[in-house]
Design an enzyme around this catalytic site. Structure first.
Site, short mmCIF file in Angstrom:
data_model
loop_
_atom_site.label_atom_id
_atom_site.label_comp_id
_atom_site.label_asym_id
_atom_site.label_seq_id
_atom_site.Cartn_x
_atom_site.Cartn_y
_atom_site.Cartn_z
N HIS A 137 -0.54 8.25 -17.16
CA HIS A 137 -1.19 6.98 -17.34
C HIS A 137 -2.45 6.89 -16.76
O HIS A 137 -3.32 7.30 -17.52
CB HIS A 137 -0.13 5.88 -16.53
CG HIS A 137 -0.48 4.46 -16.56
ND1 HIS A 137 -0.50 3.60 -15.53
CD2 HIS A 137 -1.14 3.88 -17.58
CE1 HIS A 137 -1.10 2.37 -15.87
NE2 HIS A 137 -1.47 2.40 -17.06
N CYS A 180 2.00 4.43 -8.48
CA CYS A 180 0.78 3.33 -8.82
C CYS A 180 1.40 2.11 -9.86
O CYS A 180 1.07 1.05 -9.42
CB CYS A 180 -0.34 4.47 -9.56
SG CYS A 180 -0.99 5.22 -8.24
N HIS A 181 2.09 2.45 -10.84
CA HIS A 181 2.44 1.47 -11.49
C HIS A 181 3.97 1.63 -12.05
O HIS A 181 4.26 1.11 -13.13
CB HIS A 181 1.53 1.41 -12.73
CG HIS A 181 0.28 1.54 -12.43
ND1 HIS A 181 -0.46 2.55 -12.68
CD2 HIS A 181 -0.60 0.48 -12.21
CE1 HIS A 181 -1.87 2.27 -12.15
NE2 HIS A 181 -1.71 1.04 -11.76
N GLY A 182 4.54 2.48 -11.32
CA GLY A 182 6.37 2.56 -11.56
C GLY A 182 6.68 3.35 -12.75
O GLY A 182 7.84 3.30 -12.98
#
Ligand code: FES
Length: 200
Positions: free
Chosen positions: A129, A158-160
């Site tokens: 990502h 960070c964003h799963g």
């Protein structure tokens, strides 16, 4: 961490990875972790292949080496972890590693376990990502930020985004792709060379 992060010449940097990982400092898993950042300075500067002795890794353990400024994970998977892989295919975005094969998965790793030897996963520990470094979550079962039927793998803090024990990304997560398998080959049993593969 006191090491100056190395900046990758590509679009992602370990600098970002380090900052993100810092957010969850202290979430160290109970999994045995062997850090080994010891390639010679000369080899490091040249981006040369890095030779690694993996003979001391026990099933369920992971070590990290640096290659071209990137963290490369070597995981010795347990029979249970290997057995979980085929069952996960329906939940994965690219179970057969068909996306960007030239960039992400060398031909010899385009298989269910994404590796040369089923036991050993070799993968670049940088999320596809925005370049954070995912955290190892090898313990199966329900736990924060993970599904109840979690079989073990990696969680990007960070964003799963989540990845299985072969570095394959789960569907409907921000990370679009599987983790990169770098070029690598075995020089002998327990001696791994990262950064170069045997050409036919
Ligand atoms: S950087 Fe890994 S989920 Fe965003």
């Amino acid at each position: 961490m006191s090491d100056q992060p190395k900046v990758d010449s590509g679009k992602r940097t370990w600098l970002i990875a380090s900052s993100c990982a810092g957010v969850v400092g202290g979430v160290a898993a109970a999994v045995p972790f062997v850090a080994s950042f010891a390639p010679s300075e000369r080899a490091r500067a040249a981006g040369a292949p890095v030779e690694v002795d993996v003979s001391a890794l026990k099933p369920g353990e992971m070590m990290t080496v640096e290659w071209r400024g990137k963290p490369v994970w070597i995981v010795r998977r347990t029979p249970q972890q290997l057995a979980s892989l085929p069952k996960l295919d329906p939940q994965l975005a690219d179970p057969k590693s068909e996306r960007k094969p030239d960039e992400l998965t060398p031909e010899y790793a385009r298989n269910e376990h994404r590796s040369i030897k089923p036991e050993y996963l070799v993968a670049v520990g940088i999320c596809s990502h925005l370049g954070c470094s995912p955290t190892e979550k090898f313990q199966p079962g329900a736990q924060p930020s993970l599904p109840d039927d979690w079989a073990g793998g990696f969680l990007c803090p960070c964003h799963g985004s989540t990845f299985d024990m072969a570095g394959r990304v789960f569907k409907n997560k921000p990370a679009p792709d599987n983790l990169e398998v770098p070029p690598h080959t075995y020089l002998a049993d327990g001696r791994l060379l990262i950064g170069e593969d045997k050409k036919a």
